[in-house]
Design a protein around this motif. Structure first.
Motif, PDB file in Angstrom:
ATOM      1  N   SER A  87       5.855  19.373  -2.196  1.00  0.00           N
ATOM      2  CA  SER A  87       5.118  18.735  -1.691  1.00  0.00           C
ATOM      3  C   SER A  87       5.722  17.054  -0.663  1.00  0.00           C
ATOM      4  N   GLN A  88       7.126  16.918  -1.560  1.00  0.00           N
ATOM      5  CA  GLN A  88       7.186  15.268  -1.364  1.00  0.00           C
ATOM      6  C   GLN A  88       8.973  15.474  -0.570  1.00  0.00           C
ATOM      7  N   PRO A  89       9.125  16.418   0.341  1.00  0.00           N
ATOM      8  CA  PRO A  89      10.430  17.004   0.702  1.00  0.00           C
ATOM      9  C   PRO A  89      10.877  15.389   0.799  1.00  0.00           C
ATOM     10  N   ALA A  90      10.687  14.842   1.873  1.00  0.00           N
ATOM     11  CA  ALA A  90      11.597  13.403   2.429  1.00  0.00           C
ATOM     12  C   ALA A  90      12.243  12.831   0.421  1.00  0.00           C
ATOM     13  N   ILE A  91      11.075  12.815  -0.018  1.00  0.00           N
ATOM     14  CA  ILE A  91      11.007  12.263  -1.195  1.00  0.00           C
ATOM     15  C   ILE A  91      12.737  12.852  -1.838  1.00  0.00           C
ATOM     16  N   PHE A  92      12.830  14.400  -2.255  1.00  0.00           N
ATOM     17  CA  PHE A  92      13.877  14.737  -2.876  1.00  0.00           C
ATOM     18  C   PHE A  92      15.525  14.605  -2.124  1.00  0.00           C
ATOM     19  N   SER A  93      15.123  14.471  -0.653  1.00  0.00           N
ATOM     20  CA  SER A  93      15.713  15.049   0.656  1.00  0.00           C
ATOM     21  C   SER A  93      16.856  13.892   0.678  1.00  0.00           C
ATOM     22  N   VAL A 145       5.992   9.139  -7.403  1.00  0.00           N
ATOM     23  CA  VAL A 145       7.592   9.540  -7.127  1.00  0.00           C
ATOM     24  C   VAL A 145       8.144   8.001  -7.885  1.00  0.00           C
ATOM     25  N   ASP A 146       7.255   7.269  -8.722  1.00  0.00           N
ATOM     26  CA  ASP A 146       7.768   5.926  -8.983  1.00  0.00           C
ATOM     27  C   ASP A 146       9.339   6.174 -10.576  1.00  0.00           C
ATOM     28  N   GLN A 147       8.800   6.905 -10.404  1.00  0.00           N
ATOM     29  CA  GLN A 147       9.372   7.838 -12.021  1.00  0.00           C
ATOM     30  C   GLN A 147      11.037   7.530 -11.916  1.00  0.00           C
ATOM     31  N   ILE A 148      11.600   8.446 -10.035  1.00  0.00           N
ATOM     32  CA  ILE A 148      12.755   8.613  -9.970  1.00  0.00           C
ATOM     33  C   ILE A 148      13.552   7.462  -9.837  1.00  0.00           C
ATOM     34  N   PHE A 149      12.916   6.165 -10.392  1.00  0.00           N
ATOM     35  CA  PHE A 149      13.543   4.894 -10.164  1.00  0.00           C
ATOM     36  C   PHE A 149      13.671   4.741 -11.603  1.00  0.00           C
ATOM     37  N   GLY A 150      14.216   3.820 -11.600  1.00  0.00           N
ATOM     38  CA  GLY A 150      14.616   3.594 -13.438  1.00  0.00           C
ATOM     39  C   GLY A 150      16.224   3.502 -14.164  1.00  0.00           C
ATOM     40  N   GLU A 151      15.837   3.297 -15.271  1.00  0.00           N
ATOM     41  CA  GLU A 151      17.308   3.061 -16.504  1.00  0.00           C
ATOM     42  C   GLU A 151      17.420   4.355 -17.061  1.00  0.00           C
ATOM     43  N   THR A 152      17.618   5.184 -17.463  1.00  0.00           N
ATOM     44  CA  THR A 152      18.709   4.723 -17.699  1.00  0.00           C
ATOM     45  C   THR A 152      19.318   5.792 -16.715  1.00  0.00           C
ATOM     46  N   SER A 153      20.714   4.761 -15.808  1.00  0.00           N
ATOM     47  CA  SER A 153      20.854   5.022 -15.067  1.00  0.00           C
ATOM     48  C   SER A 153      21.921   6.188 -14.199  1.00  0.00           C
ATOM     49  N   PHE A 154      21.175   6.654 -13.235  1.00  0.00           N
ATOM     50  CA  PHE A 154      22.527   7.835 -13.255  1.00  0.00           C
ATOM     51  C   PHE A 154      24.059   7.844 -12.746  1.00  0.00           C
ATOM     52  N   ASP A 155      24.663   8.796 -13.838  1.00  0.00           N
ATOM     53  CA  ASP A 155      26.084   8.444 -13.736  1.00  0.00           C
ATOM     54  C   ASP A 155      26.824   9.485 -12.843  1.00  0.00           C
ATOM     55  N   ILE A 156      27.350   9.869 -12.211  1.00  0.00           N
ATOM     56  CA  ILE A 156      28.279  10.191 -11.115  1.00  0.00           C
ATOM     57  C   ILE A 156      29.321  11.311 -11.749  1.00  0.00           C
ATOM     58  N   ASP A 157      29.323  10.485 -12.437  1.00  0.00           N
ATOM     59  CA  ASP A 157      31.269  11.460 -13.740  1.00  0.00           C
ATOM     60  C   ASP A 157      30.501  12.700 -14.663  1.00  0.00           C
ATOM     61  N   ARG A 200       0.794  -1.243   0.026  1.00  0.00           N
ATOM     62  CA  ARG A 200       0.285   0.175  -0.003  1.00  0.00           C
ATOM     63  C   ARG A 200       0.759   0.733   0.082  1.00  0.00           C
ATOM     64  N   LYS A 201       2.511   1.523   0.809  1.00  0.00           N
ATOM     65  CA  LYS A 201       2.812   2.258   1.034  1.00  0.00           C
ATOM     66  C   LYS A 201       4.123   2.571  -0.481  1.00  0.00           C
ATOM     67  N   ILE A 202       3.966   1.728  -0.973  1.00  0.00           N
ATOM     68  CA  ILE A 202       4.638   1.772  -2.565  1.00  0.00           C
ATOM     69  C   ILE A 202       3.123   1.768  -3.633  1.00  0.00           C
ATOM     70  N   VAL A 203       2.456   1.640  -3.857  1.00  0.00           N
ATOM     71  CA  VAL A 203       1.104   2.142  -4.350  1.00  0.00           C
ATOM     72  C   VAL A 203       1.015   3.439  -4.300  1.00  0.00           C
ATOM     73  N   SER A 204       1.139   4.003  -3.449  1.00  0.00           N
ATOM     74  CA  SER A 204       0.762   6.001  -2.132  1.00  0.00           C
ATOM     75  C   SER A 204       1.508   6.307  -3.221  1.00  0.00           C
ATOM     76  N   LEU A 205       2.629   6.270  -3.308  1.00  0.00           N
ATOM     77  CA  LEU A 205       4.562   6.624  -3.975  1.00  0.00           C
ATOM     78  C   LEU A 205       3.338   6.811  -5.157  1.00  0.00           C
ATOM     79  N   GLN A 225       1.397   6.555  -6.517  1.00  0.00           N
ATOM     80  CA  GLN A 225       0.134   7.553  -7.200  1.00  0.00           C
ATOM     81  C   GLN A 225       0.537   8.880  -6.702  1.00  0.00           C
ATOM     82  N   GLN A 226       1.628   9.672  -6.319  1.00  0.00           N
ATOM     83  CA  GLN A 226       2.217  10.355  -6.768  1.00  0.00           C
ATOM     84  C   GLN A 226       3.595  10.714  -7.169  1.00  0.00           C
TER      85      GLN A 226
END
Length: 517
Positions: A253-259, A219-231, A209-214, A216-217
């Motif tokens: 409105s989702q400060p805990a996510i980006f922090s 937030v799931d877009q931040i999880f995926g490929e292509t991975s960010f390369d720190i270079d 339920r908590k995953i689904v809640s995110l 719906q907001q």
């Protein structure tokens, strides 16, 4: 105390022959003493820092000044943009009477300038998409953004451990839900019982339920490929360090996510970078704005890891500057590692404010030139109490400083200017499109399919006992896919990137790292 003695004390404390950031000039008895120059040696910037102050006191402009001079010196910078107004760093500032007056008071020539900028976004709407695979993000950080209790966090750790042991890449939330379902009500439930323990349906349902809640907001877009390369954070243009701006204005409105995401990024930098030793200037400066959000309701294990990263990352040539309203927003264990302090005005309107002010003053070296408690509440916009580490690592004199104005624009880019920055960005093009690699969802689906086919073959090979019709038993696949949890598992096209703060799982990305790595 005479002005002359003040000038001599500041000059003695802050004068350095090393590359440094010029912050401004000392203020004494309401007079700006231009000769009392206040500078921060770049060599000491990997001893980390803290920028605090009330809303509207000038914290963001202080970060802008630091970023500009670091970039000009060839040092890349990463900084979040909370309100979407830091994009102006990409264009020259505009001279006006206030800036001219401030520059003249400091005895400097104001030269408008623009710096090389890359703009990122967690939503993908406002810049190059930053993503993280769930595996790389790690169970501890995921526990924080899902707001799980200890029992639920334990189950999440089981999922990650099983995925690690079985080489199941958990790229996005669909993978995570698939593994959760498989180990709770699918064929994997019996498989893990002896080695990992049983997962209750109630706990699994809560996590789901908590995953689904995110989801719906968005937030799931931040999880995926292509991975960010720190270079990409260490790029330079014409010898100047690129300022990487993470625009989070659309997900405030989702400060805990980006922090938490920024901390995951910092953790990956810590894990991937080699030891650097003492350098005359850092390899990267990482700003963490709204820092109090990192520590809000954070479990001890999470805090221990933050403390470790901050303590050890300086040996990699990386400096971290926290930005927040009050010193008390930062835990004591982390605060003790922040050698450079820039404190803007503190408002003391309530008893709690007064208490916070007194506690803040205790963190500063004593000053013979100021009555600290009174002075703190009387600082003007663009002024701050400053103490930094000199080139020998010794705290400097505490001084009220009239700060340098930014050379770049303090206004955000226009819509067309913003679009031009993105259109001309190779990084934006690199991360624009998501890809869907083979991961836990596909692997487990194939495993279930094979089990079903084998079961059917066994049934067919058995002699038929009766020709009468009977209710067909559900296959393993049907049991999994018709369970209450599975009904909520949708197949989407998003996949993920970095984390790596607590897990030992190696990066799945096969790309070859270059540059300083």
């Amino acid at each position: 105390m005479s002005v002359e003695k003040f000038r001599e004390a500041i000059q003695k404390s802050y004068t350095t022959n090393l590359p440094s950031i010029y912050l401004g000039a000392g203020v004494y008895q309401n007079e700006i003493i231009a000769e009392a120059k206040v500078s921060l040696p770049m060599r000491m910037m990997n001893r980390h820092g803290l920028v605090t102050g009330a809303t509207g006191s000038g914290k963001t402009r202080t970060l802008q000044v630091l970023a500009e001079q670091l970039s000009a010196a060839g040092v890349p910078v990463f900084m979040p943009d909370m309100k979407g107004d830091l994009s102006g760093i990409a264009k020259e500032g505009v001279v006006n009477s206030k800036i001219t007056e401030r520059a003249q008071a400091l005895g400097v020539n104001y030269i408008p300038n623009s710096l090389p900028v890359e703009i990122y976004s967690l939503s993908g709407k406002l810049g190059a998409q930053m993503r993280a695979t769930v595996t790389e993000f790690g169970p501890a950080l995921l526990t924080k953004i899902l707001e799980l209790n200890d029992t639920q966090a334990g189950v999440l750790n089981i999922l990650f451990k099983y995925a690690d042991d079985k080489n199941l890449p958990i790229v996005d939330f669909n993978d995570l839900k698939k593994v959760l379902n498989y180990l709770t009500e699918g064929a994997g439930a019996a498989e893990i019982k002896s080695d990992y323990g049983k997962i209750s349906s109630a706990t699994a349902s809560t996590i789901l339920r908590k995953i689904v809640s995110l989801e719906q907001q968005g937030v799931d877009q931040i999880f995926g490929e292509t991975s960010f390369d720190i270079d990409d954070l260490f790029e330079k243009v014409d010898g100047r360090g690129v300022i990487s701006i993470l625009n989070v204005s659309d997900i405030q409105s989702q400060p805990a996510i980006f922090s938490t995401f920024m901390l995951a990024l910092l953790a990956e930098i810590y894990q991937q970078m080699p030891e650097a030793g003492d350098l005359d200037k850092p390899k990267l400066i990482f700003f963490l704005d709204e820092a109090h959000l990192l520590f809000k309701d954070a479990p001890k294990a999470f805090m221990d890891q933050i403390d470790q990263v901050i303590r050890l990352i300086r040996s990699k040539g990386v400096g971290v500057f926290f930005c927040t309203q009050l010193t008390q927003d930062i835990p004591a264990s982390v605060l003790a590692q922040l050698g450079n302090r820039i404190h803007h005005v503190i408002r003391a309107f309530t008893p709690n404010d007064v208490k916070a002010l007194k506690e803040t003053i205790k963190t500063f070296p004593k000053s013979e030139f100021y009555e600290m408690e009174q002075q703190f509440t009387q600082l003007g916009t663009g002024q701050a109490f400053i103490t930094v580490l000199n080139e020998k690592g010794i705290p400097t004199e505490t001084v009220v400083t009239h700060l340098l104005p930014p050379a770049s624009s303090m206004e955000p880019l226009s819509e067309q200017e913003y679009k031009n920055v993105l259109d001309n960005s190779e990084v934006y093009k690199k991360y624009k499109d998501a890809v869907d690699p083979q991961s836990a969802f596909e692997i487990l689906s194939e495993r279930i399919k094979q089990a079903e086919e084998e079961s059917e073959k066994e049934e067919e090979s058995k002699p038929k006992r009766s020709t009468t019709s009977r209710k067909q038993e559900k296959s393993t696949l049907e049991e999994v896919m018709t369970s209450p949890i599975a009904k909520q598992v949708g197949k989407e096209l998003v996949r993920g990137v970095f984390g790596m703060l607590f897990g030992s799982t190696p990066r799945r990305s096969s790309r070859k790292r270059g540059g300083i790595f």
